[in-house]
Scaffold this motif. Structure first.
Motif, PDB file in Angstrom:
ATOM      1  N   TYR A 154     -35.328 -18.726  52.270  1.00  0.00           N
ATOM      2  CA  TYR A 154     -33.907 -19.051  52.377  1.00  0.00           C
ATOM      3  C   TYR A 154     -33.615 -19.846  53.646  1.00  0.00           C
ATOM      4  O   TYR A 154     -32.800 -20.767  53.651  1.00  0.00           O
ATOM      5  N   SER A 155     -34.302 -19.481  54.725  1.00  0.00           N
ATOM      6  CA  SER A 155     -34.114 -20.170  56.005  1.00  0.00           C
ATOM      7  C   SER A 155     -35.246 -21.152  56.290  1.00  0.00           C
ATOM      8  O   SER A 155     -35.539 -21.470  57.443  1.00  0.00           O
ATOM      9  N   GLY A 156     -35.879 -21.629  55.233  1.00  0.00           N
ATOM     10  CA  GLY A 156     -37.019 -22.531  55.390  1.00  0.00           C
ATOM     11  C   GLY A 156     -36.690 -23.838  56.080  1.00  0.00           C
ATOM     12  O   GLY A 156     -37.590 -24.510  56.592  1.00  0.00           O
ATOM     13  N   TRP A 157     -35.420 -24.207  56.133  1.00  0.00           N
ATOM     14  CA  TRP A 157     -34.998 -25.451  56.780  1.00  0.00           C
ATOM     15  C   TRP A 157     -35.403 -25.506  58.251  1.00  0.00           C
ATOM     16  O   TRP A 157     -35.593 -26.578  58.819  1.00  0.00           O
ATOM     17  N   ARG A 158     -35.549 -24.326  58.881  1.00  0.00           N
ATOM     18  CA  ARG A 158     -35.847 -24.280  60.313  1.00  0.00           C
ATOM     19  C   ARG A 158     -37.235 -24.803  60.636  1.00  0.00           C
ATOM     20  O   ARG A 158     -37.511 -25.188  61.776  1.00  0.00           O
ATOM     21  N   LYS A 159     -38.144 -24.812  59.656  1.00  0.00           N
ATOM     22  CA  LYS A 159     -39.544 -25.121  59.910  1.00  0.00           C
ATOM     23  C   LYS A 159     -39.794 -26.623  60.047  1.00  0.00           C
ATOM     24  O   LYS A 159     -40.477 -27.062  60.965  1.00  0.00           O
ATOM     25  N   GLY A 160     -39.259 -27.403  59.119  1.00  0.00           N
ATOM     26  CA  GLY A 160     -39.534 -28.832  59.129  1.00  0.00           C
ATOM     27  C   GLY A 160     -38.373 -29.691  59.555  1.00  0.00           C
ATOM     28  O   GLY A 160     -38.393 -30.910  59.416  1.00  0.00           O
ATOM     29  N   LYS A 161     -37.309 -29.043  60.072  1.00  0.00           N
ATOM     30  CA  LYS A 161     -36.098 -29.754  60.491  1.00  0.00           C
ATOM     31  C   LYS A 161     -35.508 -30.582  59.352  1.00  0.00           C
ATOM     32  O   LYS A 161     -34.985 -31.676  59.564  1.00  0.00           O
ATOM     33  N   ARG A 162     -35.634 -30.061  58.144  1.00  0.00           N
ATOM     34  CA  ARG A 162     -34.959 -30.676  57.009  1.00  0.00           C
ATOM     35  C   ARG A 162     -34.628 -29.586  56.007  1.00  0.00           C
ATOM     36  O   ARG A 162     -35.273 -28.545  55.966  1.00  0.00           O
ATOM     37  N   MET A 163     -33.623 -29.827  55.193  1.00  0.00           N
ATOM     38  CA  MET A 163     -33.193 -28.828  54.234  1.00  0.00           C
ATOM     39  C   MET A 163     -34.222 -28.655  53.129  1.00  0.00           C
ATOM     40  O   MET A 163     -34.710 -29.632  52.566  1.00  0.00           O
ATOM     41  N   SER A 164     -34.515 -27.404  52.820  1.00  0.00           N
ATOM     42  CA  SER A 164     -35.470 -27.084  51.770  1.00  0.00           C
ATOM     43  C   SER A 164     -34.914 -25.930  50.955  1.00  0.00           C
ATOM     44  O   SER A 164     -34.516 -24.901  51.507  1.00  0.00           O
ATOM     45  N   PHE A 165     -34.879 -26.094  49.636  1.00  0.00           N
ATOM     46  CA  PHE A 165     -34.322 -25.077  48.752  1.00  0.00           C
ATOM     47  C   PHE A 165     -35.378 -24.612  47.757  1.00  0.00           C
ATOM     48  O   PHE A 165     -36.071 -25.431  47.156  1.00  0.00           O
ATOM     49  N   LYS A 166     -35.496 -23.303  47.600  1.00  0.00           N
ATOM     50  CA  LYS A 166     -36.456 -22.721  46.672  1.00  0.00           C
ATOM     51  C   LYS A 166     -35.731 -21.769  45.735  1.00  0.00           C
ATOM     52  O   LYS A 166     -35.365 -20.660  46.107  1.00  0.00           O
ATOM     53  N   ASN A 167     -35.489 -22.238  44.512  1.00  0.00           N
ATOM     54  CA  ASN A 167     -34.814 -21.444  43.481  1.00  0.00           C
ATOM     55  C   ASN A 167     -33.483 -20.889  43.993  1.00  0.00           C
ATOM     56  O   ASN A 167     -33.157 -19.729  43.790  1.00  0.00           O
ATOM     57  N   GLU A 168     -32.702 -21.752  44.659  1.00  0.00           N
ATOM     58  CA  GLU A 168     -31.410 -21.328  45.187  1.00  0.00           C
ATOM     59  C   GLU A 168     -30.284 -21.756  44.252  1.00  0.00           C
ATOM     60  O   GLU A 168     -30.404 -22.718  43.502  1.00  0.00           O
ATOM     61  N   THR A 169     -29.173 -21.029  44.311  1.00  0.00           N
ATOM     62  CA  THR A 169     -28.029 -21.364  43.470  1.00  0.00           C
ATOM     63  C   THR A 169     -27.428 -22.703  43.885  1.00  0.00           C
ATOM     64  O   THR A 169     -27.502 -23.094  45.059  1.00  0.00           O
ATOM     65  N   LEU A 170     -26.824 -23.367  42.923  1.00  0.00           N
ATOM     66  CA  LEU A 170     -26.166 -24.637  43.223  1.00  0.00           C
ATOM     67  C   LEU A 170     -25.057 -24.431  44.250  1.00  0.00           C
ATOM     68  O   LEU A 170     -24.826 -25.301  45.093  1.00  0.00           O
ATOM     69  N   GLN A 171     -24.389 -23.278  44.210  1.00  0.00           N
ATOM     70  CA  GLN A 171     -23.322 -22.995  45.165  1.00  0.00           C
ATOM     71  C   GLN A 171     -23.841 -23.002  46.598  1.00  0.00           C
ATOM     72  O   GLN A 171     -23.253 -23.620  47.489  1.00  0.00           O
ATOM     73  N   MET A 172     -24.967 -22.314  46.824  1.00  0.00           N
ATOM     74  CA  MET A 172     -25.558 -22.284  48.161  1.00  0.00           C
ATOM     75  C   MET A 172     -25.975 -23.690  48.586  1.00  0.00           C
ATOM     76  O   MET A 172     -25.751 -24.113  49.719  1.00  0.00           O
ATOM     77  N   ILE A 173     -26.577 -24.431  47.664  1.00  0.00           N
ATOM     78  CA  ILE A 173     -27.063 -25.778  47.967  1.00  0.00           C
ATOM     79  C   ILE A 173     -25.907 -26.711  48.322  1.00  0.00           C
ATOM     80  O   ILE A 173     -25.963 -27.462  49.301  1.00  0.00           O
ATOM     81  N   LEU A 174     -24.828 -26.661  47.545  1.00  0.00           N
ATOM     82  CA  LEU A 174     -23.697 -27.560  47.777  1.00  0.00           C
ATOM     83  C   LEU A 174     -23.042 -27.284  49.134  1.00  0.00           C
ATOM     84  O   LEU A 174     -22.622 -28.219  49.835  1.00  0.00           O
ATOM     85  N   ASN A 175     -22.950 -26.009  49.511  1.00  0.00           N
ATOM     86  CA  ASN A 175     -22.376 -25.678  50.826  1.00  0.00           C
ATOM     87  C   ASN A 175     -23.141 -26.368  51.944  1.00  0.00           C
ATOM     88  O   ASN A 175     -22.556 -26.881  52.905  1.00  0.00           O
ATOM     89  N   ARG A 176     -24.464 -26.391  51.819  1.00  0.00           N
ATOM     90  CA  ARG A 176     -25.287 -26.981  52.868  1.00  0.00           C
ATOM     91  C   ARG A 176     -25.337 -28.504  52.784  1.00  0.00           C
ATOM     92  O   ARG A 176     -25.396 -29.178  53.817  1.00  0.00           O
ATOM     93  N   LEU A 177     -25.293 -29.041  51.574  1.00  0.00           N
ATOM     94  CA  LEU A 177     -25.239 -30.494  51.423  1.00  0.00           C
ATOM     95  C   LEU A 177     -23.950 -31.056  52.015  1.00  0.00           C
ATOM     96  O   LEU A 177     -23.946 -32.137  52.614  1.00  0.00           O
TER      97      LEU A 177
END
Length: 235
Positions: A154-177
């Protein structure tokens, strides 16, 4: 990253306060005086002292940040946001809490955190303790909700300094986009909670990401205003 330093004078002493702001499509790391490491997401603001003093180590956040806190049992580390306060001794966790958002989150990877809701008198005095791989979601409309997740993914974005989503809801993804691109993306909440996606954002324009989403599910998107997109079900 924009770093500002403010000098406060009072009670016979001087205190230097730093303010870090990140821009769109930007992630930046900060190391605090106690050794705590902070990774900031796009459009975030972190306020912290040059040196910690007193019984607590306190910082203020508006935005998204992943904290890897240096252990110090005698000096709790407190992250204050507009809607909640998160207290820890030494642990790693994410907070997603922008000042103007209706819904905020705290996600625990390791250790233990205590969360207090600060903008709801009905919840005043109530403390929520999170265990690893738990997520607390709060909104004034829905209250507090605790769920089990894979916090590392869920917090994988911290590793590569870019957003990464793994089987996440569209709602969660849109908030971050929305925070990443600084644009509004509207979608019916029931629709946004139903569909899940896995992908990583590199340097693609937002339209290309929305195009990928629309080709991976029976969805369509269109621009309805300046920096404003609408996602709907295909008819």
């Amino acid at each position: 990253m924009l770093l500002s330093a403010l000098l406060f004078v009072g009670s016979g002493r001087q205190e230097v306060i730093y303010v870090v702001n990140t821009g769109y499509q930007s992630m930046d790391s900060v190391k605090l005086a106690d050794g705590t490491k902070v990774m900031l997401g796009a459009g975030s603001k972190l306020t912290y002292p040059q040196k910690f003093s007193g019984s607590n180590r306190e910082v203020k956040l508006s935005g998204q940040a992943f904290f890897n806190v240096s252990p110090d049992k005698s000096h709790p580390f407190i992250v204050k946001t507009k809607k909640m306060d998160v207290t820890v001794m030494g642990t790693s966790f994410e907070i997603f809490s922008y000042d103007n958002d209706k819904e905020v989150e705290a996600v625990l990877l390791t250790g233990k955190v205590k969360v207090a809701i600060s903008d709801n008198k009905k919840l005043e005095g109530k403390i929520y303790t999170l265990a690893p791989n738990e997520k607390l979601t709060y909104s004034e409309e829905k209250g507090v909700n605790l769920t089990n997740i894979d916090a590392d993914a869920y917090s994988g974005w911290r590793k590569g300094k870019r957003m990464s989503f793994k089987n996440e809801t569209l709602q969660m993804i849109l908030n971050r986009l929305e925070k990443w691109y600084g644009q509004r993306i509207e979608c019916d909440p029931q629709l946004a909670e139903y569909y899940r996606f896995t992908f990583t954002v590199h340097s693609e324009p937002l339209a290309l990401i929305l195009n990928y989403i629309s080709h991976s599910a029976p969805l369509t998107y269109k621009m309805v205003g300046n920096n404003h997109y609408l996602i709907e079900l295909k008819h």
